[in-house]
Design an enzyme around this catalytic site. Sequence first.
Site, mmCIF file in Angstrom:
data_model
loop_
_atom_site.group_PDB
_atom_site.id
_atom_site.type_symbol
_atom_site.label_atom_id
_atom_site.label_comp_id
_atom_site.label_asym_id
_atom_site.label_seq_id
_atom_site.Cartn_x
_atom_site.Cartn_y
_atom_site.Cartn_z
ATOM 1 N N ASP A 258 0.811 -1.028 -0.122
ATOM 2 C CA ASP A 258 -0.004 0.058 -0.053
ATOM 3 C C ASP A 258 1.045 1.302 -0.107
ATOM 4 O OD1 ASP A 258 -2.967 1.018 0.531
ATOM 5 O OD2 ASP A 258 -1.693 2.009 1.583
ATOM 6 N N ILE A 259 0.586 2.245 -0.903
ATOM 7 C CA ILE A 259 1.350 3.276 -1.061
ATOM 8 C C ILE A 259 0.876 4.239 0.179
ATOM 9 C CG2 ILE A 259 1.859 5.459 -2.201
ATOM 10 C CD1 ILE A 259 1.061 3.789 -4.560
ATOM 11 N N GLU A 300 -4.795 2.543 -4.169
ATOM 12 C CA GLU A 300 -3.372 2.590 -4.085
ATOM 13 C C GLU A 300 -2.761 1.116 -3.621
ATOM 14 O OE1 GLU A 300 -4.968 4.344 -0.274
ATOM 15 O OE2 GLU A 300 -5.462 4.188 -2.523
#
Length: 400
Positions: A258-259, A300
């Site tokens: 996950d960003i 994301e």
Amino acid sequence: MPDIMTIAACSTVLAGIMCVGMLLSWFKDGHPARLSWLFAPFGIAVPAGILLTWPEVLPGPWGLRLGWYFLTIVYGAAWTAARTLGGQRPMPLAILLPCTAVLIFSSTIGADAYMPQLRMLPRVLLFALFNGLAAREFGRMRRPQLPSATTLYWIFAAFFLFDLCRTPFALSLVSPFGPKPGEVWSIALFNFLIVLQGALMAMFITALGREQLAEQHYRLASIDPLTGIGNRRALEDRMRMLQEGHGRNGTTAVAVLDIDNFKAINDQMGHAFGDLVIADTGRMAAKVFGADNVFRIGGEEFAAIIVAATEGECIARAEAMRTRFAAFRHGSASETRTCTLSIGLASMDRADDHDSAFKAADRALYMAKRLGRNQTIMIDSQHPLEQPAGTANHRDTLSL
């Protein structure tokens, strides 16, 4: 002789029927140019059959010579049809040059009254060569989604082995297998084998075309348009195949990536920049884990399948992705910034099923977020609520 003529004429008629059938199928599919070679073997088989059945339509020995010439081209066209189905360009010169060379040979040295048996040997070798090349092309297409490719591979492999085995006897067999005068049974067997191979080829090539279209539709439905990698549906299929034992070799882990602070990236830099960061993440993950092992499962959020010798190597692969991503500058020369990833891992080998492994990896991701982001956490798939190994005693191993 009437029996032989009847057998040969029936074979020619059947070749014509198969040619018309393939032609109609081609027009039904919108007559794509690249698939025009699919009916070429059957179309060329018609003049070949006519000349071999009624060689007197041409003066002297040229009826038979050209009949055999066209028959060798039929096998070459079958190889080219296999190439086009595999997405490769046709190579007509690779067919015409050896076939023409054999025609010249049979019309010169092979026409010598003292060595008539030499005419058949190069023809049989060409049959074996083209059947072997076609088998290789279909072998490259073999995969679970295309069962007809596997069937076609075995069909052409069987005829390749048959031609290869009869090559040493090509100088002593009866016509049309060899140079000696033909008999009814040999003519019947020869025509039966040609018709059998042609019928099987027509049937399974038609099925293969449908399977390829279905696979294309499936891939379009399983690809994320922004990143070009698989989506959640593709991840489910990949994990299901791994659970069933396909492609598992060593330790297998699932990672959820996950960003970090992605909302802030969108708010500060704009959604176009956010899309650029997502696309960069997909490309980088595909390089680290392999394009078939990376999937975008949310805005994301990504998932990756990691196959390595040990769990430690799985963690190292995830860490390589995290550190490489943290060092990368997204954007153009005028506007760039760095971003970070949080990664959660769980072993698929110890999980009850692929769903529980994914949930454990997702839990590990949220744990990495709570512990400060930009780190990799791996937890036990069987005991996801317990403290993960490494969060306290192995911080440098997991780069917390």
